[in-house]
Structure formats: C-alpha cells, structure tokens
Design a protein around this motif. Structure first.
Motif, PDB file in Angstrom:
ATOM      1  N   VAL A 105       0.850  -1.200   0.000  1.00 12.49           N
ATOM      2  CA  VAL A 105       0.000   0.000   0.000  1.00 12.49           C
ATOM      3  C   VAL A 105       0.885   1.249   0.000  1.00 12.49           C
ATOM      4  CG1 VAL A 105      -1.655   1.345   1.377  1.00 12.49           C
ATOM      5  CG2 VAL A 105      -2.017  -1.110   1.022  1.00 12.49           C
ATOM      6  N   ASP A 110      -3.489  -0.341  -4.271  1.00 12.69           N
ATOM      7  CA  ASP A 110      -4.762  -0.235  -3.557  1.00 12.69           C
ATOM      8  C   ASP A 110      -4.933  -1.432  -2.625  1.00 12.69           C
ATOM      9  OD1 ASP A 110      -7.366   0.303  -2.757  1.00 12.69           O
ATOM     10  OD2 ASP A 110      -8.252  -0.257  -4.690  1.00 12.69           O
ATOM     11  N   ARG A 111      -5.217  -1.174  -1.353  1.00 12.62           N
ATOM     12  CA  ARG A 111      -5.390  -2.244  -0.361  1.00 12.62           C
ATOM     13  C   ARG A 111      -6.512  -3.194  -0.774  1.00 12.62           C
ATOM     14  NH1 ARG A 111      -3.636  -3.116   4.832  1.00 12.62           N
ATOM     15  NH2 ARG A 111      -2.695  -1.066   4.947  1.00 12.62           N
ATOM     16  N   ALA A 112      -7.559  -2.681  -1.408  1.00 12.86           N
ATOM     17  CA  ALA A 112      -8.679  -3.525  -1.831  1.00 12.86           C
ATOM     18  C   ALA A 112      -8.269  -4.512  -2.931  1.00 12.86           C
ATOM     19  CB  ALA A 112      -9.834  -2.661  -2.311  1.00 12.86           C
ATOM     20  N   ALA A 113      -7.182  -4.257  -3.633  1.00 14.75           N
ATOM     21  CA  ALA A 113      -6.716  -5.128  -4.715  1.00 14.75           C
ATOM     22  C   ALA A 113      -5.760  -6.207  -4.210  1.00 14.75           C
ATOM     23  CB  ALA A 113      -6.026  -4.299  -5.799  1.00 14.75           C
ATOM     24  N   GLN A 115      -4.409  -9.431  -1.759  1.00 12.48           N
ATOM     25  CA  GLN A 115      -4.717 -10.627  -0.983  1.00 12.48           C
ATOM     26  C   GLN A 115      -3.379 -11.130  -0.435  1.00 12.48           C
ATOM     27  OE1 GLN A 115      -6.929 -12.873  -4.205  1.00 12.48           O
ATOM     28  NE2 GLN A 115      -7.928 -13.657  -2.345  1.00 12.48           N
ATOM     29  N   LYS A 162     -10.969 -13.185  -7.749  1.00 16.88           N
ATOM     30  CA  LYS A 162      -9.792 -13.050  -6.884  1.00 16.88           C
ATOM     31  C   LYS A 162      -8.580 -13.688  -7.573  1.00 16.88           C
ATOM     32  CE  LYS A 162     -12.052 -11.429  -3.271  1.00 16.88           C
ATOM     33  NZ  LYS A 162     -11.766 -10.179  -2.631  1.00 16.88           N
ATOM     34  N   SER A 170      -7.491 -10.931   6.693  1.00 21.20           N
ATOM     35  CA  SER A 170      -8.239  -9.690   6.518  1.00 21.20           C
ATOM     36  C   SER A 170      -7.260  -8.531   6.540  1.00 21.20           C
ATOM     37  CB  SER A 170      -9.254  -9.547   7.658  1.00 21.20           C
ATOM     38  OG  SER A 170      -9.858  -8.270   7.602  1.00 21.20           O
ATOM     39  N   ASP A 172      -8.199  -5.313   6.583  1.00 23.35           N
ATOM     40  CA  ASP A 172      -8.877  -4.089   7.085  1.00 23.35           C
ATOM     41  C   ASP A 172      -8.250  -3.571   8.338  1.00 23.35           C
ATOM     42  OD1 ASP A 172     -10.664  -4.229   4.971  1.00 23.35           O
ATOM     43  OD2 ASP A 172     -11.963  -5.622   6.075  1.00 23.35           O
TER      44      ASP A 172
END
Length: 172
Positions: A105, A110-113, A115, A162, A170, A172
C-alpha cells in the motif's frame, strides 16, 4: 595334415591371426598419434607482467530502482513489486502478512486489490511461505516470500474475481 593353431599353416593359407591384426592396428594407432602430436605448434604460457603504475578499478554503474507504472499492467509493475518486496525482506526477514500489505500500500497499490495468506499456520507455527497478490487491470501479479527471497509471476484472475485460492488474512 595341417593342425589348427600351427603358425606356418595359417601363413600358408593366407590368413593372419586375429591377435596379430589387433596388435598391428594398435601399433598403427599409436604411431599416428605420435606423428600428429608432433604437428601441433607449441604454445607459450602467458607470463605475468608487473607494472609500477596502478590502474583504477571501474566505478560500478548505479542501478536505478524500478518505479511503479501508474495505470500499467501487472507485468509492467512486476519489477517494482520485486524491488519493494526485496527491500522489505532485507529489513524484516520474518515479516508478517500485514507488513506485506502495508508495504505494498505504501508503494502505491490499492489495499482492496491485495490478498495475502497468513504468516502463521493454524497451529501457530511460522508458515514456510507467504503468498500475496495484487489485482491489476484484470490480471493477477502473484508473489511468494520464502527462504528470504521473493518470487513473482503474472496470472489470470480466477472465476471468483480473486487471485488466490484458500484462506487469506483480513487486510482491514
């Protein structure tokens, strides 16, 4: 009557014993080898030279760190991810999964991209490797950190949308 094995009888019949043929052939091979070895020009061994002046050693060319390609493909950003991860490994060889995510990051992804698999097994032992992925424009930049090194590749997105299969942490 002529007995077999009688040398004179073999010569009379015009046949040469097999043993004598082999000895003759071996002698010819040895003679040819000796003659051919005399045809090779002798080579001189290089002699070290001494010099009173010192020569400067070449200055190493500095390597330019790869940069993130904004809007680029997974393949275009692969060298940058390898560079970023190698730096993380050098300062934190036993990194956690969240350290990998935070590093990527901070590197502009992007953190959402992302895994990342867990750095610990279900029984609390250190995982042998940590897998990570970055979804970039419909492609997966896949990575594995193991034994103090990072390995990357580019792959297709799975049917789930994914990049990794199995349990991930996670972020988050």
């Amino acid at each position: 009557m002529v007995a077999y094995g009688d040398r004179d009888a073999e010569l009379v019949m015009g046949e040469v014993p097999v043993a004598r043929q082999r000895v003759t052939l071996a002698a010819v091979v040895v003679a040819m080898s000796l003659m051919l070895s005399g045809c090779v020009a002798p080579t001189e061994m290089p002699r070290p030279t001494t010099s009173s002046s010192r020569t400067a050693s070449p200055t190493p060319t500095p390597t330019v760190a790869p940069e993130r390609v904004e809007g680029g493909t997974a393949g275009q950003n692969r060298p940058y991810v390898e560079y970023v991860m190698a730096r993380l490994i050098s300062v934190s060889p036993q990194m956690t999964s969240l350290e990998i995510a935070d590093t990527l990051v901070a590197a502009g992804f992007d953190r959402a991209a992302l895994q990342v698999t867990d750095h610990a097994t279900r029984v609390g032992s250190r995982a042998d490797s940590i897998l990570f992925s970055i979804l970039i424009d419909g492609q997966c930049l896949l990575g594995q950190v193991a034994d103090g090194a990072v390995t990357t590749s580019v792959g297709d997105v799975l049917g789930t949308g994914k990049c990794l299969v199995g349990r991930t942490v996670s972020l988050d």
